[in-house]
Design a protein around this motif. Structure first.
Motif, short mmCIF file in Angstrom:
data_model
loop_
_atom_site.label_atom_id
_atom_site.label_comp_id
_atom_site.label_asym_id
_atom_site.label_seq_id
_atom_site.Cartn_x
_atom_site.Cartn_y
_atom_site.Cartn_z
N LYS A 222 53.07 66.42 75.44
CA LYS A 222 52.98 67.19 74.19
C LYS A 222 53.03 66.24 72.98
O LYS A 222 52.25 66.40 72.03
CB LYS A 222 54.13 68.19 74.13
CG LYS A 222 54.11 69.12 72.97
CD LYS A 222 53.24 70.31 73.24
CE LYS A 222 53.45 71.37 72.17
NZ LYS A 222 52.51 72.44 72.26
N LEU A 223 53.91 65.27 73.02
CA LEU A 223 54.02 64.31 71.92
C LEU A 223 52.73 63.49 71.79
O LEU A 223 52.23 63.28 70.68
CB LEU A 223 55.22 63.40 72.12
CG LEU A 223 56.61 64.04 72.04
CD1 LEU A 223 57.68 63.03 72.42
CD2 LEU A 223 56.88 64.63 70.67
N ALA A 224 52.21 63.00 72.91
CA ALA A 224 50.98 62.20 72.88
C ALA A 224 49.81 63.03 72.34
O ALA A 224 48.98 62.52 71.58
CB ALA A 224 50.66 61.66 74.27
N ASN A 225 49.76 64.28 72.71
CA ASN A 225 48.70 65.16 72.21
C ASN A 225 48.82 65.40 70.70
O ASN A 225 47.84 65.76 70.05
CB ASN A 225 48.67 66.48 72.96
CG ASN A 225 48.02 66.34 74.32
OD1 ASN A 225 47.19 65.47 74.53
ND2 ASN A 225 48.42 67.18 75.25
N ALA A 226 50.01 65.18 70.15
CA ALA A 226 50.23 65.33 68.71
C ALA A 226 49.99 64.02 67.97
O ALA A 226 50.28 63.91 66.77
CB ALA A 226 51.65 65.82 68.45
N GLY A 227 49.49 63.00 68.67
CA GLY A 227 49.18 61.73 68.01
C GLY A 227 50.32 60.74 68.00
O GLY A 227 50.30 59.77 67.25
#
Length: 145
Positions: free
Chosen positions: A27-32
């Motif tokens: 989720k964090l990686a998908n948020a950049g």
């Protein structure tokens, strides 16, 4: 996570190889966000990169969180490679399916070492690194069983 506040930040997630830790890292990686995942099974963390749809990346570091020297080495590596980070998520932990009154001492010690002692060492080392950067705003989340 739609806020641009998080975009471009760096996060450390313990227990990132499975369950809640893997979901949070993704989720964090998908948020950049650049994520540093700590766990014993690095191959599972590395596979998460195939599921990223955002602009972040997940870096895997092999760390047995029940071993203090592994934790210290992991945070040294993080500081050398990334200098600092803004988010620390202490997620690693375990559950034993016994009542405390029926648990052997070895099980209680194993639970304590991972769920409490390792979390405390990660907090100490994380705070040391984050505080070394003046005016850095950081966030700490502790998830425990």
């Amino acid at each position: 996570m739609t806020s641009k506040y998080w975009y471009g930040k760096t996060a450390v997630v313990t227990g990132a190889s499975s369950g809640i830790g893997a979901s949070v890292a993704l989720k964090l990686a998908n948020a950049g966000i650049t994520v540093i995942g700590l766990a014993r099974r690095v191959e599972l963390i590395e596979e998460l990169n195939n599921q990223i749809t955002g602009e972040g990346k997940i870096h895997a570091y092999c760390c047995d969180l029940s071993d203090e020297s592994n934790i210290l080495e992991a945070f040294r590596w993080i500081q050398e490679k990334f200098t600092t980070f803004q988010i620390l998520i202490c997620n690693a932990g375990m559950v034993k399916a016994n009542f405390l009154s029926e648990s052997p001492s070895a099980d209680v010690k194993q639970l304590y070492d991972l769920n409490i002692f390792a979390t405390t060492i990660c907090l100490r080392e994380g705070l040391r690194i984050m505080r070394s950067t003046p005016n850095l705003k950081y966030h700490i989340i502790i998830m425990n069983r």
